[in-house]
Design an enzyme around this catalytic site. Structure first.
Site, mmCIF file in Angstrom:
data_model
loop_
_atom_site.group_PDB
_atom_site.id
_atom_site.type_symbol
_atom_site.label_atom_id
_atom_site.label_comp_id
_atom_site.label_asym_id
_atom_site.label_seq_id
_atom_site.Cartn_x
_atom_site.Cartn_y
_atom_site.Cartn_z
ATOM 1 N N ASN A 1 0.808 -1.221 0.000
ATOM 2 C CA ASN A 1 0.000 0.000 0.000
ATOM 3 C C ASN A 1 0.840 1.270 0.000
ATOM 4 O O ASN A 1 0.407 2.303 -0.498
ATOM 5 C CB ASN A 1 -0.944 0.008 1.201
ATOM 6 C CG ASN A 1 -0.245 -0.350 2.488
ATOM 7 O OD1 ASN A 1 0.277 -1.462 2.634
ATOM 8 N ND2 ASN A 1 -0.208 0.577 3.421
ATOM 9 N N GLN B 1 -4.830 -3.865 -1.972
ATOM 10 C CA GLN B 1 -4.358 -2.874 -2.944
ATOM 11 C C GLN B 1 -4.331 -3.443 -4.354
ATOM 12 O O GLN B 1 -4.539 -2.729 -5.324
ATOM 13 C CB GLN B 1 -2.948 -2.378 -2.585
ATOM 14 C CG GLN B 1 -2.885 -1.511 -1.357
ATOM 15 C CD GLN B 1 -3.546 -0.144 -1.554
ATOM 16 O OE1 GLN B 1 -3.652 0.373 -2.664
ATOM 17 N NE2 GLN B 1 -4.022 0.434 -0.465
ATOM 18 N N CYS C 1 -1.514 6.866 10.983
ATOM 19 C CA CYS C 1 -2.365 6.053 11.849
ATOM 20 C C CYS C 1 -3.783 6.609 11.808
ATOM 21 O O CYS C 1 -4.098 7.532 11.069
ATOM 22 C CB CYS C 1 -1.802 6.006 13.263
ATOM 23 S SG CYS C 1 -1.848 7.593 14.072
HETATM 24 N N1 PLP Z 1 -4.527 -4.054 3.606
HETATM 25 C C1 PLP Z 1 -4.015 -3.089 2.814
HETATM 26 C C2 PLP Z 1 -2.837 -3.413 1.944
HETATM 27 C C3 PLP Z 1 -4.580 -1.819 2.816
HETATM 28 O O1 PLP Z 1 -4.055 -0.859 2.040
HETATM 29 C C4 PLP Z 1 -5.691 -1.556 3.656
HETATM 30 C C5 PLP Z 1 -6.280 -0.204 3.723
HETATM 31 O O2 PLP Z 1 -5.602 0.779 3.629
HETATM 32 C C6 PLP Z 1 -6.199 -2.613 4.433
HETATM 33 C C7 PLP Z 1 -5.592 -3.835 4.390
HETATM 34 C C8 PLP Z 1 -7.387 -2.402 5.315
HETATM 35 O O3 PLP Z 1 -8.569 -2.445 4.546
HETATM 36 P P1 PLP Z 1 -9.904 -1.741 5.085
HETATM 37 O O4 PLP Z 1 -9.672 -0.259 4.996
HETATM 38 O O5 PLP Z 1 -10.980 -2.223 4.157
HETATM 39 O O6 PLP Z 1 -10.126 -2.218 6.479
#
Ligand code: PLP
Length: 417
Positions: free
Chosen positions: A160, A190, A334
């Site tokens: 991300n 992502q 955060c």
């Molecule tokens: N995993 C990744 C790689 C993410 O970028 C994000 C969100 O930014 C999440 C998990 C969490 O997803 P959600 O916002 O649907 O809880």
């Protein structure tokens, strides 16, 4: 009014009009509880199951393998705790890459602390697989961590922060050879908008989230391949074949399906379009003094550009960009929006940011991004950098004035996403 240029699609994307239209009837007209028996409920149930079929087909899975969740975080938590709790104690080690999202890192850390003893998960051993300078997991280094009993290996499909796509095929080969008992999870939150579902085919568990795809926030899914043992996190009415209790968010499931469909229908053309826009943006910005690209573009998602900018502070940079209407990110923040040190950059051997050395700047493009957005960013970023550097060049007081003003404006000693 300052025009808004939104280049933070890795944080979230706007709901596509066709997704909103698909969802609307299930909020107002067919609002039934999908577990009920009467006609309004049956109609909701049908929509839910149609959505499940479509999500499954679009993710390369079978309908029974799709567990709807409240998003990526819940899907990843379910993958980690659900796998550990389904195994006889002690369940074995958890192994994950150093660059996972907190949605994976934190449940793994909590499992290592024994924080979920209530689910029958005693403190487990946690091993962290290193990445190279581009943020890629080295399958060989991962393999070296797979001795003894391993319960779960988690390697994200794409990162991300910096956008690096992981070599999931090679990871799977190593895991199947050296830890055949382990469940392999990938966080595809992502990647799902951009990568063909075949990329996640070698994995047992796959997490996705609708809001990164032009779908609604608070909707996602975990693909659980047939035969993979998974205990629930949520107990209650036994929905989702006992794997995730709670009244179904039918509109959310419909929205996830419609968003995945929109991505799939247009994927090759959209990938080329985004990559061309991103390349133009990258070429323009990387030509500026003191600006470097963090990861070679060939290794990243098509809409992802991560830069390191010398001689500016990341809070100042983001606040001044925001002042000009350019919504960007440092990549790591955060829940409060305050910036954090980036564990991803640190794992890549880079200074994690925060000082006056090199500020991380993430610009991410998405389905609504146009050439005009790129033009605007190409005008705004150099102007903001010139302003900041002018202040930096001036001795002490002036620089502190800029920093103090910026911080006061951001209201939190840091800056937003
Ligand atoms: N995993 C990744 C790689 C993410 O970028 C994000 C969100 O930014 C999440 C998990 C969490 O997803 P959600 O916002 O649907 O809880």
């Amino acid at each position: 009014m300052t025009p808004v240029t939104y280049l933070d699609h890795a944080a979230t994307t706007p709901v596509r009009p066709e997704v909103a239209a698909a969802m609307a009837p299930y909020a107002a007209q067919w609002y039934g509880n999908a577990s009920g028996a009467h006609r309004v409920a049956r109609r909701a149930r049908r929509a839910l199951e149609d959505a499940r079929e479509e999500v499954a087909a679009l993710l390369g899975a079978r309908p029974g393998e799709v567990v709807f969740t409240s998003g990526g975080t819940e899907a990843a938590n379910l993958a980690v705790f659900g796998t550990l709790a389904a195994r006889p104690a002690p369940p074995g080690a958890v192994v994950h890459s150093a660059v996972e999202h907190p949605a994976v890192l934190e449940p793994c850390a909590a499992a290592a602390r024994g924080a979920r003893a209530v689910f029958g998960v005693p403190g487990v051993e946690r091993r962290v697989a290193p990445v190279d300078g581009a943020g890629r997991v080295d399958p060989g280094a991962l393999g070296a961590l797979l001795g003894g009993e391993v319960a779960l290996v988690s390697v994200m499909a794409a990162n991300n922060e910096v956008g690096t796509v992981q070599p999931l095929d090679e990871v799977a080969v190593v895991v199947r050879r050296l830890a055949p008992e382990a469940v392999l999870h990938t966080d595809a939150v992502q990647a799902a908008a951009h990568l063909d579902p075949a990329a996640t085919a070698p994995c047992d568990l796959v997490s996705v989230s609708a809001h990164k795809l032009g779908g609604p926030k608070g909707a996602g899914a975990l693909v659980v391949r047939d035969g993979v043992a998974l205990a629930p996190l949520l107990y209650g009415g036994g929905q989702e074949r006992e794997r995730r209790s709670g009244t179904h968010d039918v509109a959310g499931a419909v929205g996830l399906a419609a968003a995945l469909r929109a991505c799939a229908e247009n994927r090759p053309a959209e990938t080329a379009r985004l990559a061309a826009l991103r390349d133009r943006l990258g070429d323009g910005l990387a030509a500026l003094d003191g600006v470097t690209e963090t990861v070679p573009r060939a290794l990243t998602l098509p809409g992802h550009l991560h830069l390191l900018v010398e001689g500016v502070e990341r809070e100042e940079l983001l606040v001044l960009l925001d002042e000009e209407g350019l919504c960007a990110s440092a990549g790591s923040s955060c829940a409060s929006g305050a910036l954090q040190e980036s564990h991803v950059l640190a794992a890549m051997g880079l200074r994690p940011g925060g000082g006056a050395d090199r500020a991380p700047l993430r610009l991410t493009l998405g389905h609504p991004t146009t050439a005009a957005d790129v033009d605007r960013a190409l005008a705004v970023v150099p102007a903001v950098l010139a302003r900041l550097r002018e202040a930096t060049g001036a001795p002490g007081r002036r620089r502190r004035d800029v920093a103090a003003g910026v911080r006061a404006q951001s209201g939190m000693g840091g800056s937003g996403r």
